[in-house]
Design an enzyme around this catalytic site. Structure first.
Site, PDB file in Angstrom:
ATOM      1  CB  THR A   1      38.530  35.493  30.103  1.00 40.68           C
ATOM      2  OG1 THR A   1      38.980  36.363  29.051  1.00 40.68           O
ATOM      3  CG2 THR A   1      39.460  34.298  30.171  1.00 40.68           C
TER       4      THR A   1
ATOM      5  CG  ASP B   1      40.377  38.124  25.598  1.00 39.19           C
ATOM      6  OD1 ASP B   1      39.784  38.378  24.533  1.00 39.19           O
ATOM      7  OD2 ASP B   1      40.606  38.987  26.469  1.00 39.19           O
TER       8      ASP B   1
ATOM      9  CG  ASP C   1      43.530  35.794  28.227  1.00 39.44           C
ATOM     10  OD1 ASP C   1      42.652  35.226  28.911  1.00 39.44           O
ATOM     11  OD2 ASP C   1      43.773  37.005  28.331  1.00 39.44           O
TER      12      ASP C   1
ATOM     13  CG  ASP D   1      45.447  37.572  33.387  1.00 44.15           C
ATOM     14  OD1 ASP D   1      44.446  38.314  33.453  1.00 44.15           O
ATOM     15  OD2 ASP D   1      46.431  37.818  32.657  1.00 44.15           O
TER      16      ASP D   1
ATOM     17  NE  ARG E   1      38.467  45.879  33.889  1.00 45.69           N
ATOM     18  CZ  ARG E   1      38.728  44.642  33.484  1.00 45.69           C
ATOM     19  NH1 ARG E   1      39.419  43.836  34.276  1.00 45.69           N
ATOM     20  NH2 ARG E   1      38.310  44.193  32.313  1.00 45.69           N
TER      21      ARG E   1
ATOM     22  NE  ARG F   1      43.640  46.185  25.858  1.00 41.26           N
ATOM     23  CZ  ARG F   1      42.551  45.879  26.551  1.00 41.26           C
ATOM     24  NH1 ARG F   1      42.582  44.898  27.436  1.00 41.26           N
ATOM     25  NH2 ARG F   1      41.427  46.536  26.375  1.00 41.26           N
TER      26      ARG F   1
ATOM     27  N   GLY G   1      36.315  41.166  33.171  1.00 44.42           N
ATOM     28  CA  GLY G   1      35.349  41.231  32.086  1.00 44.42           C
ATOM     29  C   GLY G   1      34.328  40.106  32.178  1.00 44.42           C
TER      30      GLY G   1
END
Length: 319
Positions: free
Chosen positions: A125, A127, A129, A103, A72, A171, A11
């Site tokens: 990213t 997120d 995360d 990741d 992707r 998510r 992303g």
């Protein structure tokens, strides 16, 4: 080392362009050549590779998204696909690779490193995360985008005396909902890392209404539940008119914040330094405001947890 490659994968995130710029210009500063790989690992497989110079990254530090594009690649997940990518690295004389992404991108970087390509990962990213770093590129911009939008929604919520459920990205990680939720004073914050009870959420809304509160904001990370489903539960339990807004991909776009531009610039330059020093399979991160390098294997194996003290603070402040 004479030539390095740089790609963005997964992303997109605001600040990726700033990181690309830093990689290219720091490498050229040290007399290295730079190859820009378009569309991530899929572009590497296909040889979609361009030579980059100082002018290639002019006037991009303030732009969101990624000038190298991103995609992707199911093909890269196969041994045959990775072998094609490795052949392109050799054919283009690339001595080391910098991968900007999340990741999944880091797993790809580790696989290439195992094949003999020195690779450094930069966490990009929204997120936030990725373990072993306090912040990822794009997170600060994303939460400020959410805060701005929620503030606007609050004006309407106040005018019409309504409850609003706002679904944000996340998510598997609730950092966007958590940090933005505290910052906008949300009545409840729902994240995938913590169980929640809708009865208690509604009880808090009712307590607020009983003391004269005219509107409420519920911030929910997409991994904790669907905004429309949560809005329906609130309507069923209260009979109140409830509105739902899904912010969606607007959170990924926009000009990066000053923090993200600075973070991306520092990480991009440091990644070049790591390659020059002979490092491989490392991830750039920050701890205590200082740059650090962590083995990608360690980073991928480290459990990543949100700041639950912030979660409990939000609960206390929203009584």
């Amino acid at each position: 080392m004479h030539k390095i490659g740089v790609l963005t994968s997964g992303g997109d995130a605001p600040g990726m362009n700033a990181a690309i710029r830093a990689v290219v210009r720091k490498a050229i500063f040290h007399g290295l050549q730079v190859a820009g790989i378009k569309r991530g690992f899929q572009g590497l497989i296909q040889g979609d590779i361009i030579d980059m110079d100082l002018g290639s990254v002019g006037d991009i530090i303030h732009r969101g998204g990624t000038m190298l594009f991103t995609a992707r690649s199911d093909e890269f997940r196969t041994e045959q696909g990775r072998e094609k990518a490795f052949q392109q690295v050799q054919e283009h004389g690339i001595d080391g690779l910098i991968v900007i992404g999340g990741d999944g991108s880091f797993r790809g970087a580790k696989l290439l490193s195992d094949m003999g390509v020195p690779t450094i990962g930069i966490p990009g990213t929204i997120d936030n995360d990725i373990p072993c770093t306090e912040f990822t590129i794009g997170f600060d911009t994303a939460i400020n985008t959410v805060i701005d939008l929620v503030d606007k929604i609050r004006d309407t919520a106040t005018s019409h005396e309504r409850t609003y459920v706002i679904e944000v990205m996340g998510r598997n990680a609730g950092d966007i909902a958590l940090v933005a939720g505290v910052s906008v004073g949300a009545e409840s914050i729902l994240i995938p890392e913590e169980k929640y009870d809708m009865i208690k959420v509604v009880e808090k809304l009712k307590r607020g209404a009983a003391r004269g509160k005219k509107h409420s904001i519920i911030l929910v990370a997409e991994g904790a539940g669907k905004g429309f489903a949560i809005g329906e539960v609130i309507r069923e339990l209260t009979g109140w008119e409830t509105r739902v807004t899904v912010l969606g991909h607007i959170q990924r776009g926009g000009s990066p914040s000053a923090f993200d531009r600075m973070l991306a610039s520092k990480m991009g330059a440091y990644a070049v330094d790591l390659l020059k020093a002979g490092e491989r399979a490392k991830m750039v991160g920050t701890m205590g405001g200082q740059l650090q390098a962590t083995d990608i294997t360690e980073a991928l194996a480290t459990p990543r947890k949100p700041d639950l003290t912030l979660y409990h603070l939000a609960d206390a402040l929203s009584i």
